[in-house]
Scaffold this motif. Structure first.
Motif, PDB file in Angstrom:
ATOM      1  N   LEU A 262       6.532   1.807   0.423  1.00 27.04           N
ATOM      2  CA  LEU A 262       5.227   1.601  -0.196  1.00 27.04           C
ATOM      3  C   LEU A 262       4.142   1.457   0.871  1.00 27.04           C
ATOM      4  O   LEU A 262       3.067   2.066   0.776  1.00 27.04           O
ATOM      5  N   VAL A 263       4.421   0.639   1.885  1.00 22.98           N
ATOM      6  CA  VAL A 263       3.441   0.426   2.951  1.00 22.98           C
ATOM      7  C   VAL A 263       3.202   1.714   3.727  1.00 22.98           C
ATOM      8  O   VAL A 263       2.053   2.054   4.063  1.00 22.98           O
ATOM      9  N   GLU A 264       4.266   2.440   4.026  1.00 28.41           N
ATOM     10  CA  GLU A 264       4.111   3.694   4.763  1.00 28.41           C
ATOM     11  C   GLU A 264       3.282   4.703   3.971  1.00 28.41           C
ATOM     12  O   GLU A 264       2.568   5.526   4.557  1.00 28.41           O
ATOM     13  N   ARG A 265       3.345   4.623   2.648  1.00 30.61           N
ATOM     14  CA  ARG A 265       2.605   5.558   1.798  1.00 30.61           C
ATOM     15  C   ARG A 265       1.130   5.177   1.664  1.00 30.61           C
ATOM     16  O   ARG A 265       0.252   6.038   1.759  1.00 30.61           O
ATOM     17  N   ASP A 266       0.850   3.891   1.458  1.00 30.40           N
ATOM     18  CA  ASP A 266      -0.498   3.487   1.045  1.00 30.40           C
ATOM     19  C   ASP A 266      -1.261   2.633   2.045  1.00 30.40           C
ATOM     20  O   ASP A 266      -2.492   2.540   1.933  1.00 30.40           O
ATOM     21  N   HIS A 267      -0.588   1.991   3.010  1.00 28.67           N
ATOM     22  CA  HIS A 267      -1.259   0.936   3.752  1.00 28.67           C
ATOM     23  C   HIS A 267      -1.158   1.067   5.274  1.00 28.67           C
ATOM     24  O   HIS A 267      -1.285   0.064   5.982  1.00 28.67           O
ATOM     25  N   THR A 268      -0.934   2.271   5.785  1.00 30.50           N
ATOM     26  CA  THR A 268      -1.063   2.443   7.234  1.00 30.50           C
ATOM     27  C   THR A 268      -2.546   2.404   7.572  1.00 30.50           C
ATOM     28  O   THR A 268      -3.415   2.747   6.747  1.00 30.50           O
ATOM     29  N   TRP A 269      -2.859   2.027   8.808  1.00 25.05           N
ATOM     30  CA  TRP A 269      -4.270   2.015   9.198  1.00 25.05           C
ATOM     31  C   TRP A 269      -4.854   3.422   9.191  1.00 25.05           C
ATOM     32  O   TRP A 269      -6.047   3.609   8.935  1.00 25.05           O
ATOM     33  N   ALA A 270      -4.033   4.432   9.459  1.00 28.01           N
ATOM     34  CA  ALA A 270      -4.529   5.808   9.425  1.00 28.01           C
ATOM     35  C   ALA A 270      -4.999   6.170   8.018  1.00 28.01           C
ATOM     36  O   ALA A 270      -6.048   6.807   7.839  1.00 28.01           O
ATOM     37  N   ALA A 271      -4.237   5.759   6.996  1.00 24.71           N
ATOM     38  CA  ALA A 271      -4.622   6.060   5.615  1.00 24.71           C
ATOM     39  C   ALA A 271      -5.903   5.331   5.227  1.00 24.71           C
ATOM     40  O   ALA A 271      -6.777   5.891   4.554  1.00 24.71           O
ATOM     41  N   VAL A 272      -6.028   4.080   5.670  1.00 26.20           N
ATOM     42  CA  VAL A 272      -7.237   3.304   5.383  1.00 26.20           C
ATOM     43  C   VAL A 272      -8.439   3.923   6.096  1.00 26.20           C
ATOM     44  O   VAL A 272      -9.524   4.080   5.511  1.00 26.20           O
ATOM     45  N   ALA A 273      -8.262   4.288   7.361  1.00 23.30           N
ATOM     46  CA  ALA A 273      -9.353   4.871   8.134  1.00 23.30           C
ATOM     47  C   ALA A 273      -9.855   6.166   7.501  1.00 23.30           C
ATOM     48  O   ALA A 273     -11.061   6.446   7.502  1.00 23.30           O
ATOM     49  N   GLU A 274      -8.939   6.957   6.959  1.00 21.47           N
ATOM     50  CA  GLU A 274      -9.352   8.211   6.324  1.00 21.47           C
ATOM     51  C   GLU A 274     -10.268   7.936   5.128  1.00 21.47           C
ATOM     52  O   GLU A 274     -11.258   8.649   4.912  1.00 21.47           O
ATOM     53  N   GLN A 275      -9.960   6.896   4.358  1.00 22.44           N
ATOM     54  CA  GLN A 275     -10.805   6.572   3.213  1.00 22.44           C
ATOM     55  C   GLN A 275     -12.196   6.116   3.657  1.00 22.44           C
ATOM     56  O   GLN A 275     -13.209   6.473   3.035  1.00 22.44           O
ATOM     57  N   TYR A 276     -12.262   5.327   4.741  1.00 17.36           N
ATOM     58  CA  TYR A 276     -13.567   4.924   5.262  1.00 17.36           C
ATOM     59  C   TYR A 276     -14.331   6.124   5.816  1.00 17.36           C
ATOM     60  O   TYR A 276     -15.546   6.253   5.628  1.00 17.36           O
ATOM     61  N   SER A 277     -13.625   7.013   6.505  1.00 14.96           N
ATOM     62  CA  SER A 277     -14.268   8.212   7.034  1.00 14.96           C
ATOM     63  C   SER A 277     -14.887   9.034   5.910  1.00 14.96           C
ATOM     64  O   SER A 277     -16.026   9.519   6.025  1.00 14.96           O
ATOM     65  N   ASN A 278     -14.154   9.178   4.809  1.00 16.75           N
ATOM     66  CA  ASN A 278     -14.697   9.917   3.664  1.00 16.75           C
ATOM     67  C   ASN A 278     -15.930   9.232   3.082  1.00 16.75           C
ATOM     68  O   ASN A 278     -16.903   9.902   2.691  1.00 16.75           O
ATOM     69  N   LEU A 279     -15.907   7.892   3.031  1.00 16.38           N
ATOM     70  CA  LEU A 279     -17.048   7.152   2.530  1.00 16.38           C
ATOM     71  C   LEU A 279     -18.267   7.351   3.429  1.00 16.38           C
ATOM     72  O   LEU A 279     -19.388   7.600   2.963  1.00 16.38           O
TER      73      LEU A 279
END
Length: 284
Positions: A262-279
Motif C-alpha cells: 500500500l505504501v509503495e503504491r500511494d505514499h512514496t515521496w516521489a508519488a507525493v511530489a508528482e501530485q504537488y508538481s501537477n498542482l
C-alpha cells in the motif's frame, strides 16, 4: 508559485497577491484545537481563545492563497464546512520507504506491541492512555506476557505515569524509530481524535509491521480493513483485533506484506511530489 507551510504562515498570504500561491495547511487545525479543549485538564480559557483565533485565521487569511493543500479528504471537508468556496487540494503525506525498509526475515518479538509519536500531543496522549489502561489489560487476559512500548518524543507527565502499568515501557526521544518498528510484532494505533494522515501509521506500514487501528486513524490512507490493516471501532474491538494478530503468525505476515505494498503504491515521496508538481503547473 509560492508554497507556504504550515497554516501558521497564513498571514503571509496578504503579501502574495501577485503570485499563484499554495498554503500547505496539512490538516484542519480547528479540529486539533477543539480536541485540545476536549482533552484539557487545565488552561481551558487559553485553549478557547486559541480555538477562536484559529477559526478566524481559516475564515480570513486562508482565502488569500490560490489553493490550500491538506493531506486528506477528511481535512478538506472540515475546512470546506467552514468556508464552502475555499479552493482545496488533498495530497497525502509520504514516507521514506528506504529508511523504514521492509524485510520478511526480520526477527520480531512475538509478544511486543508498539505505539509511537509525539507523546505530549493530546490525541497521542489519549491514545497511549487507552492502550495502557484499557486495551493492554484486555490483551493480557488472553496473552499474559504481552508487552507494550510507547516510543516517541517528549512524553508528558501523563504518559510517563503509564510506565507504572503492568507490561508498559516508555522509551523517550529515540534517535531513530526504525529499530523499534522492526522489533515489534503489532503496531496498535487507537486514535480517537486528531487530524491529518498519521505518519506513525505510514512508517509502521512501510516497515511491514502489522497494524491495528481505528477508523479515524486511517483518514487519508486508502487501506482495506482485513487485508491491509485490522480495524477496531472501540477499545474492545481493538483489543480483540490485537489478540487475533498476536495469535496468528500467517495473518501478521499477510498484513505486513499488504501494508508495505500500500505504501509503495500511494505514499512514496516521489508519488507525493508528482501530485504537488501537477498542482504547481496548474496554478502557474
Amino acid at each position: 508559485v509560492v508554497h507556504a507551510i504550515s497554516g501558521r504562515l497564513a498571514p503571509l498570504g496578504q503579501l502574495l497577491s501577485d503570485y499563484p500561491s499554495v498554503l500547505g495547511a496539512l490538516d484542519a487545525p480547528h479540529l486539533n484545537a477543539r480536541a485540545r479543549m476536549r482533552n484539557a485538564r487545565l488552561g481551558l480559557p487559553r485553549l478557547l481563545a486559541s480555538y477562536v483565533l484559529t477559526l478566524r485565521l481559516i475564515k480570513t487569511a486562508y482565502l488569500d492563497f490560490s489553493t490550500v493543500a491538506v493531506v486528506s479528504e477528511g481535512d478538506a471537508a472540515a475546512l470546506r464546512s467552514l468556508v464552502p468556496d475555499m479552493s482545496l487540494a488533498a495530497i497525502p503525506n509520504g514516507v521514506d520507504i528506504a529508511e523504514y525498509a521492509y524485510r520478511e526475515e526480520i526477527s520480531r518479538d512475538p509478544r511486543q506491541l508498539l505505539f509511537t509519536g509525539a507523546l505530549d500531543y493530546p490525541p497521542n496522549e489519549h491514545a497511549a492512555e487507552l492502550l495502557a489502561t484499557q486495551i493492554l489489560p484486555r490483551v493480557r487476559r488472553s496473552i499474559p506476557d504481552a508487552q507494550l512500548r510507547l516510543v516517541g518524543r517528549d512524553p508528558s507527565e501523563l504518559v510517563r505515569a503509564l510506565g507504572r502499568e503492568p507490561g508498559v515501557e516508555i522509551i523517550p526521544n529515540v534517535p531513530e524509530m526504525a529499530p523499534y518498528l522492526s522489533a515489534a510484532s503489532v503496531f496498535v494505533c487507537p486514535m480517537t481524535s486528531g487530524t491529518g494522515i498519521k505518519n506513525k501509521l505510514l512508517e509502521a506500514l512501510a516497515n511491514g509491521l502489522p497494524c491495528v487501528t481505528t477508523p479515524l486513524a486511517l483518514q487519508g490512507i486508502d487501506a482495506e480493513p482485513g487485508r491491509d490493516v485490522l480495524v477496531g471501532a472501540d477499545t474492545e474491538g481493538i483489543a480483540a483485533a490485537t489478540i487475533r494478530a498476536l495469535e496468528d503468525a500467517d495473518l501478521r505476515a499477510n498484513l505486513g506484506r499488504a501494508g508495505r505494498q500500500l505504501v509503495e503504491r500511494d505514499h512514496t515521496w516521489a508519488a507525493v511530489a508528482e501530485q504537488y508538481s501537477n498542482l504547481y503547473e496548474e496554478l502557474a
